[in-house]
Every structure is written in C-alpha cells, then in structure tokens.
Design a protein around this motif. Structure first.
Motif, PDB file in Angstrom:
ATOM      1  N   ILE A  53       0.929  -1.302   0.091  1.00  0.00           N
ATOM      2  CA  ILE A  53      -0.051  -0.081   0.419  1.00  0.00           C
ATOM      3  C   ILE A  53       0.599   1.283   0.143  1.00  0.00           C
ATOM      4  CG2 ILE A  53      -0.108   0.320   2.431  1.00  0.00           C
ATOM      5  CD1 ILE A  53      -3.329   0.844   2.055  1.00  0.00           C
ATOM      6  N   GLY A  54       0.013   2.461  -0.548  1.00  0.00           N
ATOM      7  CA  GLY A  54       0.580   3.472  -0.288  1.00  0.00           C
ATOM      8  C   GLY A  54       2.449   3.570  -1.517  1.00  0.00           C
ATOM      9  N   GLY A  55       3.520   3.590  -1.138  1.00  0.00           N
ATOM     10  CA  GLY A  55       4.453   3.994  -1.793  1.00  0.00           C
ATOM     11  C   GLY A  55       4.571   2.317  -2.761  1.00  0.00           C
ATOM     12  N   SER A  56       4.297   1.531  -1.661  1.00  0.00           N
ATOM     13  CA  SER A  56       5.105  -0.074  -2.176  1.00  0.00           C
ATOM     14  C   SER A  56       3.854  -0.235  -3.452  1.00  0.00           C
ATOM     15  CB  SER A  56       4.678  -0.479  -0.689  1.00  0.00           C
ATOM     16  OG  SER A  56       5.757  -0.315  -0.034  1.00  0.00           O
ATOM     17  N   SER A  92       6.744  -4.569   1.891  1.00  0.00           N
ATOM     18  CA  SER A  92       6.279  -3.670   2.690  1.00  0.00           C
ATOM     19  C   SER A  92       7.810  -3.399   3.222  1.00  0.00           C
ATOM     20  CB  SER A  92       5.289  -3.601   3.555  1.00  0.00           C
ATOM     21  OG  SER A  92       4.840  -2.975   4.601  1.00  0.00           O
ATOM     22  N   LYS A  93       7.845  -2.207   3.373  1.00  0.00           N
ATOM     23  CA  LYS A  93       9.461  -1.090   3.897  1.00  0.00           C
ATOM     24  C   LYS A  93       9.761  -1.867   5.269  1.00  0.00           C
ATOM     25  CE  LYS A  93      11.893   2.425   4.580  1.00  0.00           C
ATOM     26  NZ  LYS A  93      12.207   3.583   4.245  1.00  0.00           N
ATOM     27  N   THR A  94       7.965  -1.875   6.303  1.00  0.00           N
ATOM     28  CA  THR A  94       8.124  -1.732   7.362  1.00  0.00           C
ATOM     29  C   THR A  94       7.641  -3.312   8.040  1.00  0.00           C
ATOM     30  OG1 THR A  94       6.094  -1.176   7.701  1.00  0.00           O
ATOM     31  CG2 THR A  94       7.717   0.754   7.384  1.00  0.00           C
ATOM     32  N   THR A 101       2.814  -2.730   7.994  1.00  0.00           N
ATOM     33  CA  THR A 101       0.923  -2.176   7.545  1.00  0.00           C
ATOM     34  C   THR A 101       0.351  -3.108   7.955  1.00  0.00           C
ATOM     35  OG1 THR A 101       2.464  -0.991   6.311  1.00  0.00           O
ATOM     36  CG2 THR A 101       0.751  -0.733   6.672  1.00  0.00           C
ATOM     37  N   GLY A 144       9.232   4.926   1.328  1.00  0.00           N
ATOM     38  CA  GLY A 144       8.397   3.779   0.790  1.00  0.00           C
ATOM     39  C   GLY A 144       7.713   4.864  -0.190  1.00  0.00           C
ATOM     40  N   ARG A 145       7.782   6.280  -0.826  1.00  0.00           N
ATOM     41  CA  ARG A 145       7.164   7.383  -1.854  1.00  0.00           C
ATOM     42  C   ARG A 145       8.424   6.934  -3.111  1.00  0.00           C
ATOM     43  NH1 ARG A 145       6.895   9.941   2.631  1.00  0.00           N
ATOM     44  NH2 ARG A 145       7.468  12.101   3.025  1.00  0.00           N
ATOM     45  N   GLN A 180       0.348  10.642  -3.280  1.00  0.00           N
ATOM     46  CA  GLN A 180       1.567  10.750  -2.865  1.00  0.00           C
ATOM     47  C   GLN A 180       2.689  11.163  -2.679  1.00  0.00           C
ATOM     48  OE1 GLN A 180       3.322   6.364  -2.406  1.00  0.00           O
ATOM     49  NE2 GLN A 180       3.241   6.978   0.187  1.00  0.00           N
ATOM     50  N   GLU A 182       2.936  13.649   0.312  1.00  0.00           N
ATOM     51  CA  GLU A 182       3.186  13.510   1.937  1.00  0.00           C
ATOM     52  C   GLU A 182       4.380  13.319   1.761  1.00  0.00           C
ATOM     53  OE1 GLU A 182       1.643   8.863   2.738  1.00  0.00           O
ATOM     54  OE2 GLU A 182       4.072   8.524   2.285  1.00  0.00           O
ATOM     55  N   GLN A 200       6.543  11.622   7.500  1.00  0.00           N
ATOM     56  CA  GLN A 200       5.249  11.301   7.265  1.00  0.00           C
ATOM     57  C   GLN A 200       4.816  11.163   8.345  1.00  0.00           C
ATOM     58  OE1 GLN A 200       7.221   8.886   5.014  1.00  0.00           O
ATOM     59  NE2 GLN A 200       7.846   7.831   7.075  1.00  0.00           N
ATOM     60  N   VAL A 204       0.594  10.690   9.347  1.00  0.00           N
ATOM     61  CA  VAL A 204      -0.047   9.603   9.202  1.00  0.00           C
ATOM     62  C   VAL A 204      -0.630   8.904  10.241  1.00  0.00           C
ATOM     63  CG1 VAL A 204       0.955   9.436   6.575  1.00  0.00           C
ATOM     64  CG2 VAL A 204       1.538   7.567   8.292  1.00  0.00           C
ATOM     65  N   LYS A 238      -3.200   5.848  12.408  1.00  0.00           N
ATOM     66  CA  LYS A 238      -2.887   4.901  12.917  1.00  0.00           C
ATOM     67  C   LYS A 238      -3.895   4.462  13.772  1.00  0.00           C
ATOM     68  CE  LYS A 238       0.731   4.499   8.675  1.00  0.00           C
ATOM     69  NZ  LYS A 238       2.252   4.076   9.118  1.00  0.00           N
TER      70      LYS A 238
HETATM   71  O1  F6P Z   1       1.638   5.513   6.550  1.00  0.00           O
HETATM   72  C1  F6P Z   1       2.557   5.535   5.215  1.00  0.00           C
HETATM   73  C2  F6P Z   1       3.434   4.882   4.936  1.00  0.00           C
HETATM   74  O2  F6P Z   1       4.593   4.527   5.803  1.00  0.00           O
HETATM   75  C3  F6P Z   1       3.947   5.364   3.252  1.00  0.00           C
HETATM   76  O3  F6P Z   1       4.852   5.953   3.370  1.00  0.00           O
HETATM   77  C4  F6P Z   1       3.831   4.185   2.925  1.00  0.00           C
HETATM   78  O4  F6P Z   1       4.561   4.268   1.604  1.00  0.00           O
HETATM   79  C5  F6P Z   1       3.082   3.401   3.155  1.00  0.00           C
HETATM   80  O5  F6P Z   1       2.265   3.362   4.651  1.00  0.00           O
HETATM   81  C6  F6P Z   1       3.767   1.692   3.003  1.00  0.00           C
HETATM   82  O6  F6P Z   1       4.300   1.317   4.260  1.00  0.00           O
HETATM   83  P1  F6P Z   1       5.188  -0.126   3.886  1.00  0.00           P
HETATM   84  O7  F6P Z   1       5.536  -0.094   2.729  1.00  0.00           O
HETATM   85  O8  F6P Z   1       6.025   0.018   5.218  1.00  0.00           O
HETATM   86  O9  F6P Z   1       4.490  -0.886   4.464  1.00  0.00           O
END
Ligand code: F6P
Length: 526
Positions: free
Chosen positions: A135-138, A187-189, A192, A246-247, A328, A332, A485, A488, A492
């Motif tokens: 989602i988002g940048g991913s 997902s970077k983190t 999410t 991410g973006r 975004q 963002e 960012q 956001v 959450k």
């Molecule tokens: O909530 C915003 C965000 O952190 C964006 O900056 C990012 O692209 C998106 O969520 C997805 O994050 P992730 O790649 O960690 O799942």
C-alpha cells in the motif's frame, strides 16, 4: 526571501498571459528542451523578472548545496536521521555513494542482481499471475508504472492489492489460479496493517485450495526479521536500506512486480531514464534545469499566487495512475506545516494535487477549470507519438485536444465574442445578454505542458525522476523535510484503538458523540 517575488506578482495587475506573447520569442524563452523532452511554461504569468526572483529564492534556499548533499548521502531526512538515496538505486554505473563513510553501491548492485534473478525465476517457472500486496509507496509506484508500460509486458499477469477492504483482494483472487499464482508482499516496515491482513488472506486462500505456500511468497522489505517471523525465508526476502523512502522506492526491490511484468532489460531502461534526469538535475544551471523550473512554476502558483490546487492532466491513457502516484509523492512529501527547525511555515505548504487523464477529464471536471471562480493551474503532458501506430488518427486527436485545452484556458472568450456568436444565431436583447454571460470564459488561466517522444520505459523513468526532483526543490524552498510523514501516524493509532470498538469487544464510551453514533449504526448491521 519572498518579498521580491510577491511585489512583482502584485504588479501583474491587468496584464494577461496572452499579452506576454507580444514578445515573439516568448515560447522559446519560457520553455526548456532537456533529456529528450520539451517543458513549456510560457502559458503562465512568469516574466523575466519573476523568473529571476524565483531562481533567487531557490539559490538563497540553498537548492544546489542541498541537492549535492542528497546525492552525496548526507542525512538530509533530519527528523528520522536518514540519508535520502533513491537516486543510488539508478546509479547504474555504480560510482561510489557514501553513507557514514561506507559505499552503498556494492549493496545496490547486488540487490538489483537478486531482483533480476527472482524476476527471471518467476517469469520462467510457469507462474501465470503475480499479486503485489502493498500500500502507499509499496503499491502506487509499481502499479502506476505497470499500467504505463503495458506495451512492454511479456511476463506473467501482474495484479495489485492494496486496500484493506476485502473487496480488493477478493476481486483479484477471483481472476487467479491458486496452482500458478505467486505473491509479492511489499512493505518497507512489514508491519503495515493493510498489507499484513491481505498477505494473511492470500496465505489462507492457498491453504483453502489445498496448495502449499512454500516458495509462493517473496517479501520486499527493510525488515527481514519481521518477514522471517511471518514465514518468508531469507532467500525469498529482498531487502533495502532505510535511506529509500516508501514513496521513492519504485526503483529498487519494490519495483519487482514491474520487473516481472516487463523483464529485466526494460526495467534497466526505466532506471537509465531516471538516471539521465538525475544527471541533468545535478549538472544544469538553475535557469535551465527542468525539475527546478517545474518546481518554481508550482511555487509561484501555490505560495505566491495562493492557488490551492494543481491538476495533473496526462493526455496518455496509460498514465491513468500518475495523478494518484503524484498525490502521494507530492502531498506526503510537502504537506507539512513546519519547517525543519520546527517553526510554522510562513507560506503555504505544498498544494493539493489531483487529476485524471485527458480527454476523459474534459467531459467531467474541466467545466470548473474553465469557468469556476477558482484558478486551477494545470500541468498537461502528452506523447508526440503513441504505441498504436495504426491508430495515428487517435494520437492526432489526443494531441489536438491537449493543446486546445491549454490554449482555451489562456485565451478564454470575452463577453463581446460570446455576444457575437449568439447574435449570429439570431439572439438579441435581454435574452442575448443572459445567454452570453454563460458562454464567457475568463481565460488567463495558467498551465504548463510537457511533451515527450513516446511513453517508453526510459521516458517514464525521466518523467518520474523529474517529479521527484521537483518535490525536492519545492521542499528545500519551503525549508521543510520532504522525507518524513508524521502526519499519517495519528490516524493509524486511532484505527488501532477503534478496531476492538468496531468489533464490539470494547465499549465506545469515551469516544466523541459522532464516533459513537457511527459505531452504533455499523453494529446494527454487523
Ligand atoms: O502510512 C504511510 C506509509 O508509511 C507510506 O509512507 C508508505 O509508502 C506506506 O505507508 C506503506 O508502508 P510500508 O511499505 O512500510 O508497508
């Protein structure tokens, strides 16, 4: 810093954009040819003095020094203590880039090779469908680019699931065969909630069809530990560093779904196009620098003229997701109310970015752009050619419409002209006056146009890098950090606390009356 340009803008008075074309050389003087594209910003109120004042703002803000710091691996994302090095991902010749004294390029090159190995394996192993879950940048980047480059698709079908709304994954899985579908969890983190929920649903779907998930999932993440906890072994995790936001992550592992779709050579061409724009951005003087000029035109419209929104209008149907992607990227990045030192901004933050492809938008919202009471600066873009060579008549019409819109926005139609047209149709008196008023176009509405030869992987790379650097320049001019960012987070946190309330596990007491009422309504049906 802003005084000069604000004063000059105040002196524009009744001057119309069209008047500026009394200078027969205006189009050439207020446009730029670079990296094979033409950026025309002559249909704006920028004149020599305003442009010079804007360039001075960029100079005083230290755009060039900051740019060199970004490319050089300095931790310009100060609120997160991170470098900003998406540009390293397309640094194809591998010239060293140091972060904390260590060259990151061997890792970048190695990761690209791993991506290529994984993409080739997926492309050659009988997989029919690949589902990118992110989602988002991913999601926005690879999805936008996969649609943009559909003429280059020669691999498995790629799908994108982003929304936690179960409708999204259901509609995609309905098109897939469990026996031949692979999943990319992007997902970077790797925390999410939307992505983790959808990934679990994908796993359950395979199990439901009696198919083992072994070897079916690839993770793209900076958090290999979380990916391993979730059940994706290290050899199926392609990692990236925290200096890829991410973006801005489309150029690295998050671009895997795109690479699967178009193949490794086309993906490299995409990177090469972006690298060409990087080189231009680093080398060209500010007054001949496309990202700088695009940014300064935007700054003039938003921060100086106070136009709150900006429409991005690609006359290229395959750029249908570009406005969403830019929303975004720009909102963002530059939707911040404080500068890097924590002080409130003295000017507007970045604008609301929105848009749709032409010609569709013409039959929907252009009415407001032409005759509404607010000025909406427009950014048009169009290819000189399309991929459908046998349909050149379509491309000619597309281009004619694109050019007609920017001309109409600038010229408008006066009351006298409107009267003339209606008089010729036989109207007169009060009726003529009343009807004519509805047919007046104020005109003098600013726009820019970007023209490129054809939407190839290289050209798409150039366009996206152009916008990334535009966001960077705007951020430096505003004095903000474009790379965090925090805005956001609150939503959450509240969503996490509302989950048990919506499920009925916890009372809604303590919530405001509106939230309680909404929860009670939902409970009537759940
Ligand atoms: O909530 C915003 C965000 O952190 C964006 O900056 C990012 O692209 C998106 O969520 C997805 O994050 P992730 O790649 O960690 O799942």
């Amino acid at each position: 810093m802003w005084d000069d340009v604000k004063q000059l803008a105040g002196r524009i008075g009744n001057r119309r954009i069209l008047d500026l074309f009394e200078n027969a050389n205006r189009a050439g003087e207020f446009s730029l040819h670079a990296v094979g594209m033409l950026f025309d910003y002559s249909k704006t109120q920028l004149d020599d003095q305003i442009r010079a004042a804007l360039i001075k703002i960029a100079q005083d803000a230290g755009v060039e020094a900051r740019r060199d710091e970004m490319f050089g691996g300095v931790k310009i994302n100060e609120t997160e203590g991170r470098a900003v090095l998406h540009t390293a991902l397309r640094n194809l010749d591998g010239a060293p880039v140091l972060v904390d004294g260590k060259d990151v390029m061997p890792g970048v090159v190695e990761t690209l090779k791993r991506m290529e190995a994984v993409a080739n394996e997926i492309r050659n192993s009988g997989v029919s469908d690949v589902v990118n879950i992110g989602i988002g940048g991913s999601d926005l980047g690879p999805k936008m680019a996969a649609i943009a480059l559909s003429p280059y698709h020669d691999g498995p079908r790629v799908h994108f699931v982003s929304n936690v709304d179960g409708a999204d994954i259901s509609d995609v899985l309905r098109q897939c065969d469990p026996a031949t579908t692979a999943f990319i969890v992007a997902s970077k983190t790797f925390t999410t909630i939307e992505t983790m929920t959808n990934a679990q649903t994908a796993k359950d779907w395979l199990a439901h069809h009696g198919v083992s998930d072994e070897g079916r999932f690839v993770a793209l993440s900076s958090n290999a530990e979380k990916a391993a906890d979730w059940g994706i072994p290290g050899d199926k995790v392609i990692g990236f560093e925290d200096w890829v936001g991410g973006r801005y992550s489309l150029w690295g592992p998050i671009g895997l779904s795109l690479m699967v779709a178009i193949g490794v050579d086309a993906f490299r061409a995409f990177l090469r196009g972006a690298q060409e724009m990087d080189r231009h951005f680093c080398a060209a003087p500010l007054h001949q620098n496309m990202p700088v000029l695009l940014a300064l035109v935007g700054v003039f419209h938003n921060q100086v003229r106070d136009y709150a929104t900006r429409a991005v209008l690609p006359y290229d149907n395959r750029l249908s997701r570009l406005p969403a992607y830019l929303q975004q990227l720009e909102m963002e990045s530059n939707g911040k109310g404080v500068s890097i030192d924590g002080k409130p901004l003295s000017v507007n933050s970045g604008p609301v970015v929105w848009g749709e492809p032409g010609t569709n938008g013409q039959h929907a919202f252009y009415q407001l752009i032409h005759q509404g009471t607010r000025t909406v600066p427009c950014e048009f873009m169009v290819g000189a050619t399309g991929h459908e060579e046998d349909l050149r008549n379509h491309q000619d019409l597309l281009i004619a419409n694109c050019l007609a819109q920017s001309e109409a926005l600038m010229r408008g139609r006066s009351m006298a002209e409107a009267r003339e047209i209606l008089r010729a149709k036989g109207l007169e008196g009060d009726d003529l006056e009343r009807q004519a008023a509805h047919r007046v176009f104020p005109g003098d509405r600013p726009s820019t146009t970007l023209v490129y030869p054809l939407l190839t992987p290289e050209v798409l790379g150039r366009i996206i890098a152009l916008y990334e650097h535009r966001v960077f320049v705007e951020g430096v001019v505003l004095g903000i950090n474009s790379y965090d960012q925090w805005g956001v987070e609150l939503g959450k946190e509240l969503a996490t606390s509302l989950g048990p309330v919506v499920r009925g596990e916890v009372s809604s007491e303590g919530k405001d009356g509106s939230t309680r009422q909404l929860v009670e309504y939902v409970k009537l049906y759940s």
